[in-house]
Design a protein around this motif. Structure first.
Motif, PDB file in Angstrom:
ATOM      1  N   ARG A 264       0.835  -1.206   0.000  1.00 30.47           N
ATOM      2  CA  ARG A 264       0.000   0.000   0.000  1.00 30.47           C
ATOM      3  C   ARG A 264       0.866   1.250   0.000  1.00 30.47           C
ATOM      4  N   ARG A 265       1.939   1.245   0.800  1.00 29.48           N
ATOM      5  CA  ARG A 265       2.833   2.415   0.836  1.00 29.48           C
ATOM      6  C   ARG A 265       3.508   2.637  -0.517  1.00 29.48           C
ATOM      7  N   ARG A 268       1.078   4.197  -3.013  1.00 29.08           N
ATOM      8  CA  ARG A 268       0.801   5.607  -2.713  1.00 29.08           C
ATOM      9  C   ARG A 268       1.951   6.494  -3.188  1.00 29.08           C
ATOM     10  N   VAL A 269       3.190   6.089  -2.867  1.00 29.61           N
ATOM     11  CA  VAL A 269       4.351   6.901  -3.215  1.00 29.61           C
ATOM     12  C   VAL A 269       4.602   6.898  -4.717  1.00 29.61           C
ATOM     13  N   SER A 271       2.430   6.356  -7.220  1.00 30.03           N
ATOM     14  CA  SER A 271       1.292   6.631  -8.101  1.00 30.03           C
ATOM     15  C   SER A 271       1.586   7.762  -9.081  1.00 30.03           C
ATOM     16  N   ASP A 272       2.276   8.797  -8.637  1.00 35.14           N
ATOM     17  CA  ASP A 272       2.598   9.912  -9.538  1.00 35.14           C
ATOM     18  C   ASP A 272       3.586   9.484 -10.622  1.00 35.14           C
ATOM     19  N   LEU A 339      -5.476  -4.478  -1.120  1.00 37.90           N
ATOM     20  CA  LEU A 339      -5.702  -3.341  -2.004  1.00 37.90           C
ATOM     21  C   LEU A 339      -7.081  -3.403  -2.647  1.00 37.90           C
TER      22      LEU A 339
END
Length: 339
Positions: A264-265, A268-269, A271-272, A339
């Motif tokens: 999950r971390r 999140r990091v 995704s960009d 997820l």
């Protein structure tokens, strides 16, 4: 034909036999009948090419280990099937000489796996077990095949139907010995490739300074570098030695390698980066599942490869230690837990 030692006939495309290698020199898929015209004459050359093409479509059980057509000795490439057919040919006068090493294989871009028939296993550094083809993850296969154009190969593997790919490589099947090889990949569908790898002794065996530096990095430090497929977040090619003892997804079971909380971390990091808004991302304290239990803790940073299509990311991992936390994911989990 007496002056030609061995010609490698590519028979993967029905009705279009071509040449992959002649006198130890890789060829750019030139016409087989044209290559045989000088030594045999046009009629005989066409006859041999047509006969080889018919042989290639025969079931695997009906393919002999060696045969002759109009005075030409034919030796099928190990791993040849009805879908991946190739054969070495030479005048019968050189029948005491073995053809160069070669192997046929297939690639599945959905599973990111090579399928290596047992008779091809020795060339590509695998131990033949039984009579069934071996399924080899791309990261495992590319550990002993140092391809000159790694990014070009990886992109061809990810989008098979973009067209044929040919390249050169150095094969190191787990010993000090190495050989120079040429690799030819041909699309057989939107997610599959047929491949032939063959010895090319005329190509010099060289290792670039950058390659030597990368391969030695993990031996003198705790830094590991890998090329990853962005779409599926799957390891494709290690540029250094990988961290030892890690249970990469697909090697032991279908669980993801990172701890579920770290999955999950990571997303999140990253995704960009995945959407193209950022080129680089970093995350510390990622726990990677170990084969013997517990976790290897790494800090990681990744960056998109310039011009890669589909997108690839190069990730550097620095090992920081181990953790004995229990594994919250059962072995039959299908991946990306939570997820």
């Amino acid at each position: 034909m007496a002056r030609v030692e061995w010609v490698l006939a590519d028979l993967r495309e029905p009705g279009r036999p071509t040449v992959l290698s002649r006198e130890g020199v890789p060829r750019a898929r030139t016409s087989l009948s044209r290559a045989l015209t000088d030594p045999f004459g046009a009629r005989r050359a066409r006859s041999v090419a047509a006969e080889l093409d018919r042989w290639a479509r025969a079931p695997r059980t009906e393919k002999p280990s060696a045969f002759a057509i109009e005075g030409i000795r034919c030796v099928p490439v190990p791993g040849t099937t009805a879908d991946v057919a190739a054969a070495w040919i030479a005048a019968e006068s050189v029948d005491t000489t073995d053809p160069p090493a070669a192997a046929a294989f297939t690639w599945d871009s959905t599973e990111r796996r090579f399928c290596v028939p047992p008779e091809s296993a020795a060339l590509v550094g695998r131990r033949a077990v039984g009579e069934n083809p071996a399924s080899v993850l791309s990261a495992d296969a590319l550990r002993f095949v140092e391809v000159d154009d790694t990014i070009g190969l990886v992109q061809a593997m990810l989008v098979p139907d973009r067209g044929p790919w040919t390249g050169t490589a150095t094969l190191r099947p787990g010993s000090s010995a190495s050989m120079r090889v040429s690799v030819s990949l041909l699309p057989t569908g939107p997610s599959a490739l047929s491949g032939v790898v063959f010895e090319a002794p005329t190509l010099p065996v060289t290792r670039r300074v950058e390659s030597l530096a990368m391969s030695s990095m993990a031996q003198v430090s705790n830094i590991h570098v890998v090329v990853v497929d962005v779409a599926k977040m799957r390891v494709l090619r290690w540029l250094t030695d990988p961290p030892s003892g890690i249970a990469w997804k697909g090697r032991r079971d279908n669980r993801d390698t990172p701890h579920p909380d770290d999955v999950r971390r990571i997303f999140r990091v990253a995704s960009d980066v995945f959407t193209g808004e950022e080129r680089r991302a970093a995350l510390d304290g990622i726990r990677l599942r170990r084969l013997e239990g517990g976790w290897l803790v790494v800090d990681a940073a990744g960056e998109i490869v310039d011009g890669s299509d589909p997108p690839l990311v190069i990730i550097q991992m620095v090992a920081r230690g181990v953790s004995d936390e229990p594994d919250p994911v059962p072995p039959d989990d299908t991946g990306h837990p939570g997820l």
